[in-house]
Design an enzyme around this catalytic site. Sequence first.
Site, PDB file in Angstrom:
ATOM      1  CB  CYS A  38      25.299 -22.706  10.738  1.00  0.00           C
ATOM      2  SG  CYS A  38      25.439 -21.813  12.287  1.00  0.00           S
ATOM      3  CG  ASP A  50      29.775 -19.929   5.293  1.00  0.00           C
ATOM      4  OD1 ASP A  50      28.882 -20.336   6.060  1.00  0.00           O
ATOM      5  OD2 ASP A  50      30.095 -18.729   5.201  1.00  0.00           O
ATOM      6  CG  HIS A  57      26.247 -19.186   7.675  1.00  0.00           C
ATOM      7  ND1 HIS A  57      27.366 -19.866   8.094  1.00  0.00           N
ATOM      8  CD2 HIS A  57      25.523 -18.919   8.796  1.00  0.00           C
ATOM      9  CE1 HIS A  57      27.334 -19.997   9.416  1.00  0.00           C
ATOM     10  NE2 HIS A  57      26.226 -19.433   9.857  1.00  0.00           N
TER      11      HIS A  57
END
Length: 410
Positions: A75, A269, A271
Amino acid sequence: MDMMFEAYLTHEANSKSEDIPATTEPVWVLGKKYSAMHNLEEIRKDITSRLWFTYRKGFIPIGDTGLTSDKGWGCMLRCGQMVLAQALIHLHLGREWRWTAERSCRDMSYRTYLRILRMFEDRRAAPFSIHQIALMGASSEGKAVGEWFGPNTVAQVIRKLAVSDEWSSLVVHVAMDNTVAIGNIKRQCFTPPRHIEGPSGIMDSKSPSWRPLLLIVPLRLGLSEINPLYIKGLKVCFTFKQSLGVIGGKPNHALYFIGCVGDEVIFLDPHTTQPTASLPEEKSYIKLDQVEATDNSYHCSFASRCHILGMDPSVAVCFFCPTEKDFDSLCSQIQQQIVLPERQPLFELCSDRSCHWSPSDESCSSTASLLDDSVKFSTKATMAEEAACIALEDFDRQFDDSDEDFELLG
């Protein structure tokens, strides 16, 4: 191709409720000011135009590791990709360029955009792929492939990989010790890139011009949580037109922060796990549907937000200065809005620094007067000076333990 968007659409559905709030406070996205009451669709277009890099699965293994996905460890690497990609978008297309799902491959700006996107594909040959970042981290930063990076580590890797991008001639400067050394940066930006040659095949003697600058300032803003003393300065950074956001995250959760509204930060994000996707070769761009599905998977319609105190204290603040004037303006804003008003500013400015130097109030000259003089450097900079600049940064890092100081984000 339907499976390509399963995670993407799920992310959109979950994020819509966390979208921009209905507020009278200004909304800042990468240095651009908006009104949530009057510019909501413009805000969303701006956010959607950012390249959104997420976990991917099913790509060619990285080196001899056998890893075909970066889920669970990549990430921060993806956040580094997002910052670098945004710098390239700024440089080659401009801050006001907007992405739409319906574009023609005959559109030159779209072809330029696709060229940028191809540089980040999940394949070894792409200069800024997850493969290149992970392998550079292993060879130069001591981070095994599959190991989490911190903000400082990904910044150092980006700095080294950017040297190979002759098209952009980008200078990536990582400011260590919470200090931006103006003189060092200017010398580096006025050094000709290694690939410039004259008609005879040797270095052109013409005076070097400014090379675009990606400035990354790794910071530690507290021990286990952000010290409230730094909140104002951090929010101010998002308001500078040179802002490229902040690499950071929530504890154990790396995120790319692109703006703020009130006491909340807006972020992309990484993820979400999507199947790996590649664009066809440029000569194969015949119909838009050949690239549309892949292209769409790199954009997120809705950003998320969280309270600024929820951020992990390990961050890297990023700025992009395509011209020397932009850099001078940035330094002036930092001095007037971050350094002078704050008892404990985010970071400092100084005129210059040498090897194994630690900043202090006594050793930093008056930056305000320095900026008035608009520091200039000899036009006889050489390629050797660029190598010296990089070597100096690496030398300084021998005395810097910030990799241990930064809490690694997963």
